[in-house]
Design a protein around this motif. Structure first.
Motif, PDB file in Angstrom:
ATOM      1  N   CYS A   6       0.863  -1.175   0.000  1.00  0.00           N
ATOM      2  CA  CYS A   6       0.000   0.000   0.000  1.00  0.00           C
ATOM      3  C   CYS A   6       0.901   1.226   0.000  1.00  0.00           C
ATOM      4  O   CYS A   6       2.072   1.154   0.348  1.00  0.00           O
ATOM      5  CB  CYS A   6      -0.932   0.008   1.199  1.00  0.00           C
ATOM      6  N   GLY A   7       0.353   2.344  -0.419  1.00  0.00           N
ATOM      7  CA  GLY A   7       1.133   3.570  -0.445  1.00  0.00           C
ATOM      8  C   GLY A   7       1.443   4.011  -1.858  1.00  0.00           C
ATOM      9  O   GLY A   7       0.806   3.604  -2.815  1.00  0.00           O
ATOM     10  N   THR A   8       2.458   4.837  -1.984  1.00  0.00           N
ATOM     11  CA  THR A   8       2.845   5.406  -3.264  1.00  0.00           C
ATOM     12  C   THR A   8       4.062   4.683  -3.813  1.00  0.00           C
ATOM     13  O   THR A   8       5.044   4.493  -3.110  1.00  0.00           O
ATOM     14  CB  THR A   8       3.191   6.903  -3.094  1.00  0.00           C
ATOM     15  N   CYS A   9       3.994   4.305  -5.068  1.00  0.00           N
ATOM     16  CA  CYS A   9       5.133   3.678  -5.731  1.00  0.00           C
ATOM     17  C   CYS A   9       6.142   4.770  -6.092  1.00  0.00           C
ATOM     18  O   CYS A   9       5.844   5.657  -6.886  1.00  0.00           O
ATOM     19  CB  CYS A   9       4.663   2.942  -6.989  1.00  0.00           C
ATOM     20  N   LEU A  10       7.326   4.731  -5.511  1.00  0.00           N
ATOM     21  CA  LEU A  10       8.351   5.736  -5.773  1.00  0.00           C
ATOM     22  C   LEU A  10       9.246   5.363  -6.949  1.00  0.00           C
ATOM     23  O   LEU A  10       9.919   6.210  -7.507  1.00  0.00           O
ATOM     24  CB  LEU A  10       9.209   5.958  -4.533  1.00  0.00           C
ATOM     25  N   GLY A  11       9.264   4.094  -7.317  1.00  0.00           N
ATOM     26  CA  GLY A  11      10.091   3.635  -8.425  1.00  0.00           C
ATOM     27  C   GLY A  11      10.180   2.132  -8.409  1.00  0.00           C
ATOM     28  O   GLY A  11       9.449   1.462  -7.672  1.00  0.00           O
ATOM     29  N   LYS A  12      11.067   1.610  -9.227  1.00  0.00           N
ATOM     30  CA  LYS A  12      11.264   0.161  -9.219  1.00  0.00           C
ATOM     31  C   LYS A  12      12.688  -0.175  -9.620  1.00  0.00           C
ATOM     32  O   LYS A  12      13.404   0.654 -10.184  1.00  0.00           O
ATOM     33  CB  LYS A  12      10.264  -0.532 -10.126  1.00  0.00           C
ATOM     34  N   SER A  16      19.110  -4.940 -13.948  1.00  0.00           N
ATOM     35  CA  SER A  16      20.524  -4.840 -13.584  1.00  0.00           C
ATOM     36  C   SER A  16      20.725  -4.431 -12.125  1.00  0.00           C
ATOM     37  O   SER A  16      21.853  -4.266 -11.675  1.00  0.00           O
ATOM     38  CB  SER A  16      21.231  -3.852 -14.503  1.00  0.00           C
ATOM     39  N   GLY A  17      19.617  -4.227 -11.379  1.00  0.00           N
ATOM     40  CA  GLY A  17      19.721  -3.911  -9.967  1.00  0.00           C
ATOM     41  C   GLY A  17      19.733  -2.436  -9.635  1.00  0.00           C
ATOM     42  O   GLY A  17      19.871  -2.055  -8.481  1.00  0.00           O
ATOM     43  N   LYS A  18      19.574  -1.563 -10.631  1.00  0.00           N
ATOM     44  CA  LYS A  18      19.538  -0.124 -10.385  1.00  0.00           C
ATOM     45  C   LYS A  18      18.103   0.295 -10.087  1.00  0.00           C
ATOM     46  O   LYS A  18      17.153  -0.298 -10.590  1.00  0.00           O
ATOM     47  CB  LYS A  18      20.058   0.641 -11.598  1.00  0.00           C
ATOM     48  N   PHE A  19      17.966   1.333  -9.262  1.00  0.00           N
ATOM     49  CA  PHE A  19      16.641   1.825  -8.892  1.00  0.00           C
ATOM     50  C   PHE A  19      16.273   2.983  -9.799  1.00  0.00           C
ATOM     51  O   PHE A  19      17.015   3.945  -9.920  1.00  0.00           O
ATOM     52  CB  PHE A  19      16.616   2.269  -7.431  1.00  0.00           C
ATOM     53  N   ARG A  20      15.124   2.900 -10.435  1.00  0.00           N
ATOM     54  CA  ARG A  20      14.649   3.928 -11.360  1.00  0.00           C
ATOM     55  C   ARG A  20      13.447   4.640 -10.736  1.00  0.00           C
ATOM     56  O   ARG A  20      12.418   4.018 -10.466  1.00  0.00           O
ATOM     57  CB  ARG A  20      14.254   3.274 -12.684  1.00  0.00           C
ATOM     58  N   LEU A  21      13.578   5.937 -10.472  1.00  0.00           N
ATOM     59  CA  LEU A  21      12.501   6.707  -9.869  1.00  0.00           C
ATOM     60  C   LEU A  21      11.350   6.912 -10.851  1.00  0.00           C
ATOM     61  O   LEU A  21      11.572   7.129 -12.039  1.00  0.00           O
ATOM     62  CB  LEU A  21      13.015   8.077  -9.440  1.00  0.00           C
ATOM     63  N   HIS A  22      10.124   6.872 -10.335  1.00  0.00           N
ATOM     64  CA  HIS A  22       8.947   7.205 -11.122  1.00  0.00           C
ATOM     65  C   HIS A  22       8.547   8.645 -10.819  1.00  0.00           C
ATOM     66  O   HIS A  22       8.964   9.221  -9.815  1.00  0.00           O
ATOM     67  CB  HIS A  22       7.783   6.290 -10.754  1.00  0.00           C
ATOM     68  N   ILE A  23       7.698   9.188 -11.659  1.00  0.00           N
ATOM     69  CA  ILE A  23       7.253  10.563 -11.465  1.00  0.00           C
ATOM     70  C   ILE A  23       6.409  10.694 -10.195  1.00  0.00           C
ATOM     71  O   ILE A  23       6.276  11.783  -9.644  1.00  0.00           O
ATOM     72  CB  ILE A  23       6.500  11.068 -12.715  1.00  0.00           C
ATOM     73  N   THR A  24       5.879   9.591  -9.691  1.00  0.00           N
ATOM     74  CA  THR A  24       5.100   9.637  -8.452  1.00  0.00           C
ATOM     75  C   THR A  24       5.961  10.039  -7.251  1.00  0.00           C
ATOM     76  O   THR A  24       5.427  10.432  -6.220  1.00  0.00           O
ATOM     77  CB  THR A  24       4.435   8.283  -8.181  1.00  0.00           C
ATOM     78  N   ALA A  25       7.269   9.985  -7.380  1.00  0.00           N
ATOM     79  CA  ALA A  25       8.180  10.392  -6.306  1.00  0.00           C
ATOM     80  C   ALA A  25       8.410  11.903  -6.282  1.00  0.00           C
ATOM     81  O   ALA A  25       9.057  12.412  -5.372  1.00  0.00           O
ATOM     82  CB  ALA A  25       9.518   9.683  -6.465  1.00  0.00           C
ATOM     83  N   ALA A 107      12.267  12.500 -15.851  1.00  0.00           N
ATOM     84  CA  ALA A 107      10.833  12.254 -15.697  1.00  0.00           C
ATOM     85  C   ALA A 107      10.112  13.587 -15.560  1.00  0.00           C
ATOM     86  O   ALA A 107      10.688  14.567 -15.088  1.00  0.00           O
ATOM     87  CB  ALA A 107      10.563  11.393 -14.474  1.00  0.00           C
ATOM     88  N   ASP A 108       8.844  13.624 -15.984  1.00  0.00           N
ATOM     89  CA  ASP A 108       8.041  14.834 -15.864  1.00  0.00           C
ATOM     90  C   ASP A 108       6.589  14.465 -15.621  1.00  0.00           C
ATOM     91  O   ASP A 108       6.201  13.314 -15.809  1.00  0.00           O
ATOM     92  CB  ASP A 108       8.188  15.710 -17.114  1.00  0.00           C
ATOM     93  N   VAL A 109       5.798  15.446 -15.210  1.00  0.00           N
ATOM     94  CA  VAL A 109       4.393  15.186 -14.901  1.00  0.00           C
ATOM     95  C   VAL A 109       3.591  14.826 -16.144  1.00  0.00           C
ATOM     96  O   VAL A 109       2.537  14.214 -16.040  1.00  0.00           O
ATOM     97  CB  VAL A 109       3.742  16.373 -14.156  1.00  0.00           C
ATOM     98  N   GLY A 110       4.072  15.156 -17.308  1.00  0.00           N
ATOM     99  CA  GLY A 110       3.398  14.791 -18.549  1.00  0.00           C
ATOM    100  C   GLY A 110       3.484  13.298 -18.849  1.00  0.00           C
ATOM    101  O   GLY A 110       2.677  12.771 -19.615  1.00  0.00           O
ATOM    102  N   GLU A 111       4.435  12.602 -18.240  1.00  0.00           N
ATOM    103  CA  GLU A 111       4.575  11.153 -18.455  1.00  0.00           C
ATOM    104  C   GLU A 111       3.338  10.401 -18.010  1.00  0.00           C
ATOM    105  O   GLU A 111       2.926   9.442 -18.644  1.00  0.00           O
ATOM    106  CB  GLU A 111       5.778  10.606 -17.678  1.00  0.00           C
ATOM    107  N   PHE A 112       2.761  10.838 -16.914  1.00  0.00           N
ATOM    108  CA  PHE A 112       1.573  10.174 -16.395  1.00  0.00           C
ATOM    109  C   PHE A 112       0.440  10.254 -17.423  1.00  0.00           C
ATOM    110  O   PHE A 112      -0.219   9.267 -17.714  1.00  0.00           O
ATOM    111  CB  PHE A 112       1.150  10.818 -15.073  1.00  0.00           C
TER     112      PHE A 112
END
Length: 120
Positions: A6-12, A16-25, A107-112
């Motif tokens: 539950c909560g907000t997805c900040l990235g995934k 290769s094991g690197k963390f990629r931020l999503h625009i929700t962050a 990332a930008d708010v237009g991605e959503f």
């Protein structure tokens, strides 16, 4: 046995094991960001369509921003538009050509909104 979340997805994490931020962050990043960039109104739409920020579109930048630091991109009304990586230091930006890249888009708010169009 069942995995719940539950909560907000900040990235995934990538394969290769690197963390990629999503625009929700963005809401969380903008509150605590050390380095910020403000865009002129003429450059806002270009950034929201996924393009890098040119020096000609830069209104303000945080002093002493190091090269390749993560930055939050704002419009002149202090509304966070997205985030990226600064391509040049603050001092170098003053001497650049107006067509040089200053912020590399991540990332930008237009991605959503663009993602919603693809789902339809």
């Amino acid at each position: 046995d069942n995995l719940l979340h539950c909560g907000t997805c900040l990235g995934k994490f990538t394969k290769s094991g690197k963390f990629r931020l999503h625009i929700t962050a963005l809401d969380y990043l903008s509150q605590y960001s050390k380095y910020k960039v403000w865009l002129k109104p003429s450059a806002e739409m270009s950034f929201l369509y996924g393009n890098n920020v040119l020096k000609s579109g830069l209104a303000r930048i945080t002093e002493s921003t190091p090269q390749y630091a993560g930055v939050v991109v704002y419009n002149l009304a202090d509304i966070p538009l997205g985030f990226g990586v600064i391509a040049q230091t603050t001092e170098t930006c003053k001497e650049l050509d107006p067509t040089a890249n200053v912020v590399l888009h991540q990332a930008d708010v237009g991605e959503f909104l663009r993602g919603l169009e693809e789902d339809m």
